[in-house]
Design a protein around this motif. Structure first.
Motif, PDB file in Angstrom:
ATOM      1  N   GLN A  36      70.815 -32.004 -79.878  1.00  0.00           N
ATOM      2  CA  GLN A  36      69.554 -31.897 -80.617  1.00  0.00           C
ATOM      3  C   GLN A  36      69.828 -31.576 -82.086  1.00  0.00           C
ATOM      4  N   ALA A  37      70.766 -30.685 -82.362  1.00  0.00           N
ATOM      5  CA  ALA A  37      71.111 -30.346 -83.747  1.00  0.00           C
ATOM      6  C   ALA A  37      71.712 -31.549 -84.467  1.00  0.00           C
ATOM      7  N   MET A  38      72.561 -32.313 -83.751  1.00  0.00           N
ATOM      8  CA  MET A  38      73.162 -33.502 -84.372  1.00  0.00           C
ATOM      9  C   MET A  38      72.104 -34.564 -84.672  1.00  0.00           C
ATOM     10  N   ALA A  39      71.156 -34.746 -83.759  1.00  0.00           N
ATOM     11  CA  ALA A  39      70.093 -35.729 -83.993  1.00  0.00           C
ATOM     12  C   ALA A  39      69.229 -35.312 -85.178  1.00  0.00           C
ATOM     13  N   HIS A  40      68.947 -34.036 -85.285  1.00  0.00           N
ATOM     14  CA  HIS A  40      68.151 -33.547 -86.417  1.00  0.00           C
ATOM     15  C   HIS A  40      68.901 -33.755 -87.732  1.00  0.00           C
ATOM     16  N   SER A  41      70.189 -33.431 -87.753  1.00  0.00           N
ATOM     17  CA  SER A  41      70.994 -33.603 -88.964  1.00  0.00           C
ATOM     18  C   SER A  41      71.094 -35.072 -89.364  1.00  0.00           C
ATOM     19  N   THR A  42      71.234 -35.948 -88.385  1.00  0.00           N
ATOM     20  CA  THR A  42      71.300 -37.382 -88.675  1.00  0.00           C
ATOM     21  C   THR A  42      69.979 -37.882 -89.241  1.00  0.00           C
ATOM     22  N   GLY A  43      68.869 -37.393 -88.704  1.00  0.00           N
ATOM     23  CA  GLY A  43      67.563 -37.770 -89.241  1.00  0.00           C
ATOM     24  C   GLY A  43      67.393 -37.349 -90.688  1.00  0.00           C
ATOM     25  N   ILE A  44      67.821 -36.138 -91.014  1.00  0.00           N
ATOM     26  CA  ILE A  44      67.744 -35.665 -92.404  1.00  0.00           C
ATOM     27  C   ILE A  44      68.656 -36.498 -93.301  1.00  0.00           C
ATOM     28  N   LEU A  45      69.829 -36.880 -92.777  1.00  0.00           N
ATOM     29  CA  LEU A  45      70.750 -37.725 -93.540  1.00  0.00           C
ATOM     30  C   LEU A  45      70.101 -39.045 -93.927  1.00  0.00           C
ATOM     31  N   TYR A  46      69.436 -39.677 -92.964  1.00  0.00           N
ATOM     32  CA  TYR A  46      68.778 -40.956 -93.253  1.00  0.00           C
ATOM     33  C   TYR A  46      67.595 -40.777 -94.199  1.00  0.00           C
ATOM     34  N   GLN A  47      66.874 -39.682 -94.072  1.00  0.00           N
ATOM     35  CA  GLN A  47      65.770 -39.428 -94.996  1.00  0.00           C
ATOM     36  C   GLN A  47      66.281 -39.254 -96.421  1.00  0.00           C
ATOM     37  N   ASN A  48      67.389 -38.528 -96.570  1.00  0.00           N
ATOM     38  CA  ASN A  48      67.965 -38.340 -97.905  1.00  0.00           C
ATOM     39  C   ASN A  48      68.466 -39.663 -98.477  1.00  0.00           C
ATOM     40  N   ALA A  49      69.049 -40.503 -97.636  1.00  0.00           N
ATOM     41  CA  ALA A  49      69.532 -41.800 -98.110  1.00  0.00           C
ATOM     42  C   ALA A  49      68.371 -42.671 -98.578  1.00  0.00           C
ATOM     43  N   ALA A  50      67.286 -42.680 -97.828  1.00  0.00           N
ATOM     44  CA  ALA A  50      66.114 -43.475 -98.227  1.00  0.00           C
ATOM     45  C   ALA A  50      65.518 -42.937 -99.523  1.00  0.00           C
ATOM     46  N   LEU A  51      65.461 -41.626 -99.673  1.00  0.00           N
ATOM     47  CA  LEU A  51      64.925 -41.033-100.896  1.00  0.00           C
ATOM     48  C   LEU A  51      65.809 -41.377-102.098  1.00  0.00           C
ATOM     49  N   ALA A  52      67.123 -41.335-101.909  1.00  0.00           N
ATOM     50  CA  ALA A  52      68.040 -41.688-103.003  1.00  0.00           C
ATOM     51  C   ALA A  52      67.869 -43.150-103.407  1.00  0.00           C
ATOM     52  N   GLN A  53      67.673 -44.043-102.433  1.00  0.00           N
ATOM     53  CA  GLN A  53      67.443 -45.451-102.756  1.00  0.00           C
ATOM     54  C   GLN A  53      66.144 -45.634-103.527  1.00  0.00           C
TER      55      GLN A  53
END
Length: 109
Positions: A36-53
């Motif tokens: 669950q912690a890994m899935a949450h961290s991965t979700g935040i990673l993708y959100q940050n990548a989309a925001l940076a784009q």
């Protein structure tokens, strides 16, 4: 089986089984928490990548707009300067001024 005590053996057996169940489920609970912690961290990673784009896209659009505005301003200012020189001088001066402006434009390229 446990040693004989003043507590009923059925109660002792039930508590022992409950403790064994908790100990047996501990690895599965730990792994589920980890997943669950890994899935949450991965979700935040993708959100940050989309925001940076999105931010990079906004910066690229702003840079393109500034470049286009500068291109339009350069042509307008050069044309205004040439028109002012031609309008202020006589006929012979007009030709000399026009030739000077054309030479200056050719040298700037």
């Amino acid at each position: 089986m446990s040693f004989p005590t003043a507590v009923n053996s059925q109660i002792t057996d039930a508590v022992t089984q409950a403790n064994t169940k908790v100990v047996g489920e501990a690895p599965a609970m730990a792994m589920s928490t980890l997943y669950q912690a890994m899935a949450h961290s991965t979700g935040i990673l993708y959100q940050n990548a989309a925001l940076a784009q999105q931010q990079q896209n906004t910066l690229a659009q702003a840079a393109a707009t500034q470049g286009i505005m500068q291109l339009y301003n350069v042509d307008t200012m050069a044309g205004a300067a040439a028109t002012e020189k031609v309008a202020q001088a006589g006929v012979s001066d007009n030709l000399a001024s026009l030739l000077a402006v054309l030479q200056a434009m050719q040298n700037n390229k």
